[in-house]
Every structure is written in structure tokens, then in C-alpha cells.
Design a protein around this motif. Structure first.
Motif, mmCIF file in Angstrom:
data_model
loop_
_atom_site.group_PDB
_atom_site.id
_atom_site.type_symbol
_atom_site.label_atom_id
_atom_site.label_comp_id
_atom_site.label_asym_id
_atom_site.label_seq_id
_atom_site.Cartn_x
_atom_site.Cartn_y
_atom_site.Cartn_z
ATOM 1 N N LYS A 122 -9.109 -33.547 84.004
ATOM 2 C CA LYS A 122 -8.638 -33.041 85.199
ATOM 3 C C LYS A 122 -9.662 -32.959 86.311
ATOM 4 O O LYS A 122 -10.710 -32.282 86.117
ATOM 5 C CB LYS A 122 -8.171 -31.561 85.133
ATOM 6 C CG LYS A 122 -6.880 -31.503 84.373
ATOM 7 C CD LYS A 122 -5.724 -32.365 84.143
ATOM 8 C CE LYS A 122 -4.579 -32.301 83.302
ATOM 9 N NZ LYS A 122 -3.415 -33.277 83.302
ATOM 10 N N LEU A 123 -9.630 -33.679 87.379
ATOM 11 C CA LEU A 123 -10.759 -33.851 88.400
ATOM 12 C C LEU A 123 -9.974 -33.166 89.828
ATOM 13 O O LEU A 123 -9.039 -33.549 90.051
ATOM 14 C CB LEU A 123 -11.114 -35.177 88.681
ATOM 15 C CG LEU A 123 -11.743 -35.888 87.375
ATOM 16 C CD1 LEU A 123 -12.349 -37.295 87.952
ATOM 17 C CD2 LEU A 123 -12.849 -35.149 86.714
ATOM 18 N N ASP A 124 -10.832 -32.304 90.254
ATOM 19 C CA ASP A 124 -10.564 -31.740 91.644
ATOM 20 C C ASP A 124 -10.767 -32.855 92.709
ATOM 21 O O ASP A 124 -11.276 -33.953 92.565
ATOM 22 C CB ASP A 124 -11.368 -30.119 91.889
ATOM 23 C CG ASP A 124 -10.848 -29.581 92.832
ATOM 24 O OD1 ASP A 124 -9.728 -29.973 93.500
ATOM 25 O OD2 ASP A 124 -11.410 -28.556 93.226
ATOM 26 N N ASN A 125 -10.943 -32.425 93.966
ATOM 27 C CA ASN A 125 -11.089 -33.329 95.059
ATOM 28 C C ASN A 125 -12.645 -33.553 95.007
ATOM 29 O O ASN A 125 -13.597 -32.737 94.838
ATOM 30 C CB ASN A 125 -10.681 -32.609 96.330
ATOM 31 C CG ASN A 125 -9.202 -32.153 96.476
ATOM 32 O OD1 ASN A 125 -8.447 -33.058 95.758
ATOM 33 N ND2 ASN A 125 -8.780 -31.555 97.195
ATOM 34 N N LEU A 126 -12.824 -34.756 95.838
ATOM 35 C CA LEU A 126 -14.374 -35.006 96.283
ATOM 36 C C LEU A 126 -15.407 -34.743 95.063
ATOM 37 O O LEU A 126 -16.420 -34.505 95.279
ATOM 38 C CB LEU A 126 -14.728 -33.913 97.529
ATOM 39 C CG LEU A 126 -14.003 -34.089 98.624
ATOM 40 C CD1 LEU A 126 -14.300 -32.957 99.580
ATOM 41 C CD2 LEU A 126 -14.392 -35.450 99.387
ATOM 42 N N ILE A 127 -15.089 -35.558 93.890
ATOM 43 C CA ILE A 127 -15.949 -35.621 92.735
ATOM 44 C C ILE A 127 -16.302 -36.978 92.740
ATOM 45 O O ILE A 127 -15.465 -38.000 92.927
ATOM 46 C CB ILE A 127 -15.135 -35.180 91.579
ATOM 47 C CG1 ILE A 127 -14.766 -33.719 91.539
ATOM 48 C CG2 ILE A 127 -15.796 -35.570 90.287
ATOM 49 C CD1 ILE A 127 -14.099 -32.889 90.492
ATOM 50 N N GLN A 128 -17.688 -37.206 92.465
ATOM 51 C CA GLN A 128 -18.456 -38.549 92.075
ATOM 52 C C GLN A 128 -18.657 -38.386 90.534
ATOM 53 O O GLN A 128 -19.282 -37.638 89.868
ATOM 54 C CB GLN A 128 -19.713 -38.302 92.856
ATOM 55 C CG GLN A 128 -20.628 -39.616 92.313
ATOM 56 C CD GLN A 128 -20.107 -40.995 92.668
ATOM 57 O OE1 GLN A 128 -19.383 -41.299 93.680
ATOM 58 N NE2 GLN A 128 -20.601 -41.993 91.874
ATOM 59 N N ILE A 129 -18.172 -39.585 89.954
ATOM 60 C CA ILE A 129 -18.345 -40.066 88.426
ATOM 61 C C ILE A 129 -19.071 -41.287 88.909
ATOM 62 O O ILE A 129 -18.553 -42.376 88.967
ATOM 63 C CB ILE A 129 -17.300 -40.040 87.942
ATOM 64 C CG1 ILE A 129 -16.417 -38.724 87.822
ATOM 65 C CG2 ILE A 129 -17.452 -40.598 86.546
ATOM 66 C CD1 ILE A 129 -16.829 -37.690 87.258
ATOM 67 N N GLY A 130 -20.481 -40.986 88.063
ATOM 68 C CA GLY A 130 -21.095 -42.394 88.254
ATOM 69 C C GLY A 130 -20.928 -43.372 87.137
ATOM 70 O O GLY A 130 -20.193 -43.251 86.306
ATOM 71 N N HIS A 131 -21.616 -44.392 87.410
ATOM 72 C CA HIS A 131 -21.251 -45.557 86.342
ATOM 73 C C HIS A 131 -21.908 -45.171 84.842
ATOM 74 O O HIS A 131 -22.928 -44.556 84.625
ATOM 75 C CB HIS A 131 -22.009 -46.974 86.761
ATOM 76 C CG HIS A 131 -23.326 -47.066 86.944
ATOM 77 N ND1 HIS A 131 -24.218 -47.897 87.386
ATOM 78 C CD2 HIS A 131 -24.431 -45.783 86.668
ATOM 79 C CE1 HIS A 131 -25.454 -47.554 87.656
ATOM 80 N NE2 HIS A 131 -25.687 -46.427 87.162
ATOM 81 N N ASN A 132 -20.985 -45.714 83.920
ATOM 82 C CA ASN A 132 -21.113 -45.714 82.522
ATOM 83 C C ASN A 132 -21.100 -44.144 82.132
ATOM 84 O O ASN A 132 -21.446 -43.734 81.124
ATOM 85 C CB ASN A 132 -22.422 -46.169 82.174
ATOM 86 C CG ASN A 132 -22.503 -47.602 82.141
ATOM 87 O OD1 ASN A 132 -22.991 -48.319 83.195
ATOM 88 N ND2 ASN A 132 -21.753 -48.535 81.485
ATOM 89 N N VAL A 133 -20.646 -43.087 82.821
ATOM 90 C CA VAL A 133 -20.378 -41.783 82.494
ATOM 91 C C VAL A 133 -18.897 -41.855 81.441
ATOM 92 O O VAL A 133 -18.007 -42.683 81.583
ATOM 93 C CB VAL A 133 -19.942 -40.882 83.583
ATOM 94 C CG1 VAL A 133 -19.436 -39.767 83.065
ATOM 95 C CG2 VAL A 133 -21.406 -40.675 84.385
ATOM 96 N N HIS A 134 -19.201 -40.880 80.471
ATOM 97 C CA HIS A 134 -18.108 -40.690 79.759
ATOM 98 C C HIS A 134 -17.711 -39.317 79.552
ATOM 99 O O HIS A 134 -18.507 -38.479 79.263
ATOM 100 C CB HIS A 134 -18.602 -41.282 78.164
ATOM 101 C CG HIS A 134 -17.241 -41.203 77.140
ATOM 102 N ND1 HIS A 134 -17.123 -42.378 76.456
ATOM 103 C CD2 HIS A 134 -16.456 -40.348 76.874
ATOM 104 C CE1 HIS A 134 -16.159 -42.202 75.695
ATOM 105 N NE2 HIS A 134 -15.655 -40.860 75.751
ATOM 106 N N VAL A 135 -16.464 -38.979 79.787
ATOM 107 C CA VAL A 135 -15.902 -37.765 80.016
ATOM 108 C C VAL A 135 -14.851 -37.575 78.876
ATOM 109 O O VAL A 135 -13.830 -38.142 78.846
ATOM 110 C CB VAL A 135 -15.084 -37.366 81.407
ATOM 111 C CG1 VAL A 135 -14.635 -35.854 81.565
ATOM 112 C CG2 VAL A 135 -16.300 -37.674 82.421
ATOM 113 N N GLY A 136 -15.252 -36.425 78.276
ATOM 114 C CA GLY A 136 -14.247 -36.149 76.994
ATOM 115 C C GLY A 136 -13.057 -35.628 77.431
ATOM 116 O O GLY A 136 -12.626 -35.150 78.472
#
Length: 370
Positions: free
Chosen positions: A261-275
Motif C-alpha cells: 500500500k502506497l500513499d500519495n506522492l511516493i517515489q520508488i527508484g529503479h530496481n527497488v524491491h518492496v516486500g
């Protein structure tokens, strides 16, 4: 237009819903006024006898005792307080007693949305939408005005694309997933089933990859683009807020596992892995190649630097800056003022020794005090 009663009419039932019907659908025990209709859901301080509210924690006991909510979802320890409030309406107060009031209220909001306040959706494919000949759109999918589905893309059963959504070449939208207005799902990117992406989010923009190359005059360096050849893979039951940016990987893929679950205005950079089942509040930034474990939480404005790792069940306070990997579950906080880098490094080293210095000072004081 300003609605009366603080806008409550936006989510009110025209005829009311029998409280017993709600309890039968969602479980729990009904005490007190068992024959009652509920017209709306409301917070404790705004509720009236036609409203249903909830109390998730004993610290809100004073608000509960002062509330005019006709029905309150409570834990067993607060049931008596809910029923013994002063000045009851005709028929008395009602308590809906459950083990976890917050979880039951969450389930109730979903039931209410589906049964009382269904969200209108476009039917079929809008005349202004464009679907490439090589795309596959399930007959039950819904495409809003000016939506675009490019060649080789797949939109599965029951999916919904809002106005001006773009699903690029070979992208894949899972069954029942909703993309809000102006969402872009980049080429080769995938989102699983039952997802929700709010308006303005871009999934699959290029990651921030540039190589510094010296200029011929030796004055400095210019930035040479590194093509981003990976994609983004998003699991099932993921919700992404408005105006987020999830960059594609440089070589491998950026990954968000099930239930994120992501809120507004979030930056996820390249090759990030979120469990799986990790949640992030607004304005979080995750730099490239970081790995965030499962069941983590990150407060608003938190930053995780690149190539770091957070173990499962790590919780980061708002506005903290994670500057090292965290390999043990727990709750972590850290805010440090910006400074000249050399001075900051010296101060940070001193700060690490602060506890030892304090103990040495106390020992010295004990020796010198008469």
C-alpha cells in the motif's frame, strides 16, 4: 456546492440499513437497541443517533461517552461504556461488539461502498478510447474517455481504465484492477489482480540512471544516459496513491509484492524491491536498488538511501533518513540537521559516542563530589 451536515449526505443511505443485517454480514455480537436502522457512517464527534461509528482504543473513552452515535463498534471492554452513555435516544444506544473494531470498521466501509454507495463505472469501451489491433481487452473490462491500450497490451476481466489512462506496449492489467484518470502503465510493466492506482501515477518511467563523462575542456562532467531496460512488476491487491512514480529497472525489474500500500506522492527508484504487505505514507522516497522487507511501515517523508536493505517487520518513523541497512525487526527513528559534509561526519561520530561520554562524565562527577 457545500452539502448540509458536513457533507454526510455523500455517504448516506436513502432508506437506512438494518443494524442486524450488518452484524449478520460482518460478524460480532449486537447489544442494546437491536432493532435500529443506520443511515450513515460518521466519526464519533460528528455522529447522531442515525449514525454508526467505532472506537478502536480505550484512550477515546471520553469521546465515546460524549458521542451521540446511535451505534458504536467497540471491543468487549468498552461495550458497557457504549451502552451507558447519558441521554439515550428512543430505544437506547446500541453496541456492536467485536474483537477488533478497526478491522471490522474497515470491512464495513467496503460493504457500505458495495451495497449502499456503489461507485458508478463506465460501461464497456468509451467511443473516444483507442485500442490497438494487437491488444487484448476482456469484454467485461471498462475503458473511459480517451483511454489508450497499445499493441500487445492485455487488460483482463473486470479491469477499469479511467479517462486518459495509457497502457503501453505489452503492458498487463490484472483482473478487477482499476487505474484512475491519467495513470500511465509503461511498456512491459505488469500489475496484478484487484489493484487500485489513483490518478496521475506513472508506473514504468525511466529510472534515474546517468554516467558521468568528463567534458573535453576538463572543466567538469556531463551526464550520459543509461538506458533503463527492465520493467515494473506489481503483485495482487496493491493500492497506489495519486501522483506516485515507480521507475522501471535498469536491467532487472522494480518489484512491488502482493498487498503493498502506497500513499500519495511516493517515489520508488529503479530496481527497488518492496516486500508483501508493506505500507508507506505520503512523500516517502526509496532510492534505487534498495530492498524493503515484508510487513514494513514507513512514515510520511521518510527516505531510504540506495542499495540498502530493510528486514521484514521494520518500522521507520516519519521524516527519518535511513542511511544504513537495518537487518533486525523494530521501530527506528532518525532526524539529523543538514551541515557541511565534513562537519556532519564529525558530529555524527561524536553523537555515536554520546552515551559513553555521558557515563564517563557521571563517573567523574561521583569521584569529585565531596
Amino acid at each position: 456546492m457545500v452539502l448540509p451536515n458536513g457533507g454526510r449526505d455523500r455517504q448516506a443511505s436513502a432508506t437506512g440499513v438494518l443494524l442486524a443485517e450488518l452484524v449478520a454480514a460482518l460478524g460480532g455480537e449486537l447489544r442494546g437497541a437491536d432493532v435500529r436502522r443506520v443511515w450513515r457512517l460518521a466519526p464519533l464527534v460528528e455522529a447522531d443517533p442515525d449514525s454508526l461509528s467505532f472506537v478502536a482504543h480505550p484512550r477515546y473513552l471520553a469521546q465515546l461517552q460524549a458521542s451521540r452515535a446511535g451505534v458504536v463498534i467497540v471491543a468487549p471492554t468498552l461495550a458497557d461504556a457504549a451502552l451507558q452513555r447519558p441521554d439515550p435516544p428512543p430505544g437506547g444506544w446500541a453496541a456492536w461488539v467485536v474483537a477488533d473494531p478497526y478491522a471490522t470498521f474497515a470491512a464495513l466501509t467496503r460493504w457500505w461502498r458495495a451495497h449502499v454507495q456503489p461507485r458508478p463505472a463506465p460501461v464497456g469501451v468509451h467511443p473516444t478510447a483507442w485500442v490497438a489491433p494487437g491488444a487484448r481487452v476482456h469484454p467485461t473490462a471498462r475503458l473511459g474517455p480517451f483511454a489508450v491500450v497499445e499493441d500487445g497490451a492485455v487488460v483482463e476481466e473486470g479491469a477499469e481504465l479511467g479517462a486518459h489512462v495509457v497502457v503501453q506496449v505489452r503492458a498487463h492489467v490484472g483482473a478487477g484492477t482499476r487505474l484512475g484518470p491519467h495513470v500511465v502503465l509503461g511498456y512491459d510493466c505488469r500489475i496484478g489482480a484487484r489493484g487500485l492506482v489513483h490518478g496521475g501515477t506513472v508506473i514504468g518511467a525511466d529510472g534515474f540512471g546517468f554516467a558521468p563523462v568528463p567534458l573535453p575542456d576538463g572543466e567538469g562532467k556531463r551526464w550520459e544516459k543509461i538506458e533503463q531496460l527492465g520493467a515494473v512488476r506489481i503483485g495482487d491487491d496493491v493500492e497506489i496513491g495519486a501522483n506516485c512514480c515507480i521507475d522501471r529497472g535498469a536491467l532487472g525489474d522494480t518489484v512491488l509484492e502482493d498487498g503493498v500500500k502506497l500513499d500519495n506522492l511516493i517515489q520508488i527508484g529503479h530496481n527497488v524491491h518492496v516486500g508483501r504487505h508493506t505500507a508507506m505514507a505520503g512523500c516517502v522516497g526509496i532510492a534505487g536498488s534498495a530492498r524493503i522487507g515484508a510487513f514494513c511501515t514507513l512514515g510520511g517523508g521518510a527516505i531510504v538511501l540506495g542499495h540498502l536493505e530493510l528486514a521484514d517487520h521494520v518500522h521507520i518513523s516519519a521524516a527519518s533518513v535511513v542511511m544504513r541497512s537495518i537487518l533486525q525487526p523494530g521501530h527506528y527513528s532518525g532526524i539529523f540537521p543538514i551541515d557541511d559534509n565534513r562537519a556532519w561526519e564529525k558530529n555524527a561520530a561524536t553523537l555515536r559516542q554520546l552515551h559513553a561520554l555521558r557515563e564517563r562524565l557521571k563517573a567523574l562527577e561521583r569521584r569529585t563530589t565531596p
